[in-house]
Design a protein around this motif. Structure first.
Motif, PDB file in Angstrom:
ATOM      1  N   ASP A   1     -83.136 -20.933 -28.466  1.00  0.00           N
ATOM      2  CA  ASP A   1     -83.750 -18.924 -27.315  1.00  0.00           C
ATOM      3  C   ASP A   1     -84.445 -18.842 -27.435  1.00  0.00           C
ATOM      4  O   ASP A   1     -84.798 -17.811 -26.387  1.00  0.00           O
ATOM      5  CB  ASP A   1     -82.529 -18.603 -27.698  1.00  0.00           C
ATOM      6  CG  ASP A   1     -81.039 -19.237 -27.969  1.00  0.00           C
ATOM      7  OD1 ASP A   1     -80.654 -19.678 -26.916  1.00  0.00           O
ATOM      8  OD2 ASP A   1     -80.228 -18.771 -28.264  1.00  0.00           O
TER       9      ASP A   1
ATOM     10  N   GLN B   1     -85.065  -8.814 -27.014  1.00  0.00           N
ATOM     11  CA  GLN B   1     -84.432  -9.739 -27.563  1.00  0.00           C
ATOM     12  C   GLN B   1     -85.398 -10.706 -28.604  1.00  0.00           C
ATOM     13  O   GLN B   1     -84.270 -11.290 -29.478  1.00  0.00           O
ATOM     14  CB  GLN B   1     -83.762 -10.381 -26.103  1.00  0.00           C
ATOM     15  CG  GLN B   1     -83.392 -10.040 -25.753  1.00  0.00           C
ATOM     16  CD  GLN B   1     -82.377 -10.702 -24.069  1.00  0.00           C
ATOM     17  OE1 GLN B   1     -82.983 -12.526 -24.520  1.00  0.00           O
ATOM     18  NE2 GLN B   1     -82.813 -10.371 -23.233  1.00  0.00           N
ATOM     19  N   ILE B   2     -86.785 -11.229 -28.367  1.00  0.00           N
ATOM     20  CA  ILE B   2     -87.153 -11.432 -28.563  1.00  0.00           C
ATOM     21  C   ILE B   2     -87.649 -11.131 -30.454  1.00  0.00           C
ATOM     22  O   ILE B   2     -86.993 -11.975 -31.345  1.00  0.00           O
ATOM     23  CB  ILE B   2     -89.187 -11.772 -28.322  1.00  0.00           C
ATOM     24  CG1 ILE B   2     -88.933 -12.719 -27.133  1.00  0.00           C
ATOM     25  CG2 ILE B   2     -89.870 -12.093 -29.742  1.00  0.00           C
ATOM     26  CD1 ILE B   2     -90.408 -13.021 -26.507  1.00  0.00           C
TER      27      ILE B   2
ATOM     28  N   ASP C   1     -88.306 -16.724 -19.148  1.00  0.00           N
ATOM     29  CA  ASP C   1     -87.984 -15.932 -18.704  1.00  0.00           C
ATOM     30  C   ASP C   1     -88.896 -15.089 -17.967  1.00  0.00           C
ATOM     31  O   ASP C   1     -89.321 -14.238 -17.315  1.00  0.00           O
ATOM     32  CB  ASP C   1     -86.841 -15.445 -18.815  1.00  0.00           C
ATOM     33  CG  ASP C   1     -85.882 -16.496 -19.110  1.00  0.00           C
ATOM     34  OD1 ASP C   1     -86.045 -16.871 -18.110  1.00  0.00           O
ATOM     35  OD2 ASP C   1     -84.583 -16.150 -19.208  1.00  0.00           O
TER      36      ASP C   1
ATOM     37  N   PHE D   1     -86.635  -8.730 -22.859  1.00  0.00           N
ATOM     38  CA  PHE D   1     -86.468  -9.397 -23.413  1.00  0.00           C
ATOM     39  C   PHE D   1     -87.701  -9.654 -24.359  1.00  0.00           C
ATOM     40  O   PHE D   1     -87.394 -10.534 -25.242  1.00  0.00           O
ATOM     41  CB  PHE D   1     -87.470 -10.429 -22.408  1.00  0.00           C
ATOM     42  CG  PHE D   1     -87.279 -10.977 -21.101  1.00  0.00           C
ATOM     43  CD1 PHE D   1     -85.707 -11.499 -21.262  1.00  0.00           C
ATOM     44  CD2 PHE D   1     -87.430 -11.299 -19.516  1.00  0.00           C
ATOM     45  CE1 PHE D   1     -84.432 -11.256 -19.814  1.00  0.00           C
ATOM     46  CE2 PHE D   1     -86.960 -11.660 -18.744  1.00  0.00           C
ATOM     47  CZ  PHE D   1     -85.593 -12.174 -19.023  1.00  0.00           C
TER      48      PHE D   1
ATOM     49  N   ARG E   1     -86.684 -20.285 -24.142  1.00  0.00           N
ATOM     50  CA  ARG E   1     -86.671 -19.843 -23.112  1.00  0.00           C
ATOM     51  C   ARG E   1     -86.727 -18.299 -22.620  1.00  0.00           C
ATOM     52  O   ARG E   1     -87.182 -18.518 -21.048  1.00  0.00           O
ATOM     53  CB  ARG E   1     -84.230 -19.507 -23.200  1.00  0.00           C
ATOM     54  CG  ARG E   1     -83.782 -19.647 -21.932  1.00  0.00           C
ATOM     55  CD  ARG E   1     -82.510 -19.853 -22.014  1.00  0.00           C
ATOM     56  NE  ARG E   1     -81.652 -19.027 -23.009  1.00  0.00           N
ATOM     57  CZ  ARG E   1     -81.746 -17.546 -22.877  1.00  0.00           C
ATOM     58  NH1 ARG E   1     -82.190 -17.052 -22.073  1.00  0.00           N
ATOM     59  NH2 ARG E   1     -81.401 -17.223 -24.277  1.00  0.00           N
ATOM     60  N   VAL E   2     -86.257 -17.332 -23.755  1.00  0.00           N
ATOM     61  CA  VAL E   2     -86.630 -16.384 -23.139  1.00  0.00           C
ATOM     62  C   VAL E   2     -88.284 -16.044 -22.733  1.00  0.00           C
ATOM     63  O   VAL E   2     -88.794 -15.447 -21.917  1.00  0.00           O
ATOM     64  CB  VAL E   2     -86.238 -15.362 -24.630  1.00  0.00           C
ATOM     65  CG1 VAL E   2     -87.186 -13.545 -24.299  1.00  0.00           C
ATOM     66  CG2 VAL E   2     -84.992 -14.976 -24.742  1.00  0.00           C
ATOM     67  N   ASP E   3     -88.926 -16.441 -23.561  1.00  0.00           N
ATOM     68  CA  ASP E   3     -90.367 -16.789 -23.103  1.00  0.00           C
ATOM     69  C   ASP E   3     -90.628 -17.159 -21.312  1.00  0.00           C
ATOM     70  O   ASP E   3     -91.993 -17.362 -21.083  1.00  0.00           O
ATOM     71  CB  ASP E   3     -90.989 -18.140 -24.425  1.00  0.00           C
ATOM     72  CG  ASP E   3     -92.295 -17.599 -24.362  1.00  0.00           C
ATOM     73  OD1 ASP E   3     -93.009 -16.570 -24.127  1.00  0.00           O
ATOM     74  OD2 ASP E   3     -93.714 -18.724 -24.437  1.00  0.00           O
TER      75      ASP E   3
ATOM     76  N   HIS F   1     -87.282  -5.951 -17.369  1.00  0.00           N
ATOM     77  CA  HIS F   1     -86.306  -6.855 -18.190  1.00  0.00           C
ATOM     78  C   HIS F   1     -87.628  -8.217 -18.884  1.00  0.00           C
ATOM     79  O   HIS F   1     -87.318  -8.432 -19.815  1.00  0.00           O
ATOM     80  CB  HIS F   1     -86.583  -7.835 -16.662  1.00  0.00           C
ATOM     81  CG  HIS F   1     -85.071  -8.397 -15.814  1.00  0.00           C
ATOM     82  ND1 HIS F   1     -85.417  -8.476 -14.237  1.00  0.00           N
ATOM     83  CD2 HIS F   1     -83.803  -7.304 -15.841  1.00  0.00           C
ATOM     84  CE1 HIS F   1     -83.880  -8.686 -13.555  1.00  0.00           C
ATOM     85  NE2 HIS F   1     -83.530  -7.100 -15.113  1.00  0.00           N
TER      86      HIS F   1
END
Length: 259
Positions: A60, A125-126, A67, A122, A63-65, A118
């Motif tokens: 995850d 989220q990280i 994004d 993100f 994936r965020v990185d 966004h």
């Protein structure tokens, strides 16, 4: 051709009681292990589950990185377009062209604003995922340590008893193979249906072992005569006299000691 020797009832009773002593010894060994094998298995499953969770969390994060990088590229492209549109506005021929380019610039500015929003989400989220990863790693280390401790306990018990258990299981099978099938079936059925797996018990102080019900004197005499297989009417267990039981216990203890 030599006639096969007939097995007496007493010999059958002794064999049944010996089989019971062997199976009871196997039960003792397994009781020492207790719930350890299940505990180890549960801990292994839990550690595997935590590992899987860590893998997903790491995936995850990656994936965020990706994004975030995508949004940063989008911002760069939007800034490039804004610069281009600002240059174009200097050479417009009328208000309609000016307003059209202005709308394009405004759209790109909104794209940048949304992308930055966004990116901020993100990064939040990280941080949240990193906290979860840290807590999961801490829990996994604790469970792994507990697993190693329990696995050590189990291995120690297995090292002490595995050889004896295998020898006893073989001896139990040998006894069953040398007994009448109907007796083995009866023994197995009783053993499965009574407390502590005791299918064959000795008379103790006038009552069957593990029972409070007194055996009538006449029945006790028949049991001591060893002329037929007698069961306890209350528990269904096969009964043997105490003298026979003591003799067989001594014999089997000597056998166990050599294993």
């Amino acid at each position: 051709m030599a006639k096969k020797k007939e097995v007496t009832v007493e010999e059958k009773l002794r064999a049944l009681y010996d089989l019971q002593l062997i199976d009871s010894r196997i039960d003792e060994i397994r009781n020492v292990r207790g719930e350890l094998p299940l505990e180890v298995e549960d801990l292994e499953d839990e550690v595997a589950g935590l590992n899987k969770r860590l893998e997903k969390l790491s995936s995850d994060l990656e994936r965020v990185d990706v994004d975030i990088k995508g949004k940063k590229i989008l911002i760069e492209e939007a800034n490039g377009l804004i610069k281009k549109y600002n240059e174009q506005q200097k050479n417009v021929r009328n208000n309609r062209e000016f307003n059209a380019i202005s709308k394009e610039i405004e759209f790109q500015e909104l794209e940048i604003e949304l992308a930055e929003k966004h990116i901020k989400e993100f990064y939040a989220q990280i941080e949240q995922k990193k906290e979860v990863i840290a807590a999961t790693k801490d829990k996994m280390e604790q469970r792994q340590s507990h697993l190693e401790h329990k696995q050590g306990e189990l291995n120690e018990i297995l090292n002490e008893t595995e050889k004896e258990e295998k020898a006893l299981i073989k001896k139990s099978e040998d006894y069953k193979n040398n007994m009448e099938e109907r007796l083995v079936k009866a023994y197995t059925r009783i053993r499965e249906n009574v407390k502590n797996g005791l299918a064959v018990v000795a008379i103790e102080r006038g009552a069957s072992g593990g029972s409070f019900f007194t055996i009538p004197p006449q029945i006790q005499m028949e049991i001591a005569g060893r002329k037929k297989v007698i069961t306890d009417e209350h528990s269904g267990r096969i009964l043997v006299d105490q003298e026979l039981a003591e003799e067989e216990k001594l014999k089997m203890q000597n056998m166990f000691a050599k294993m």
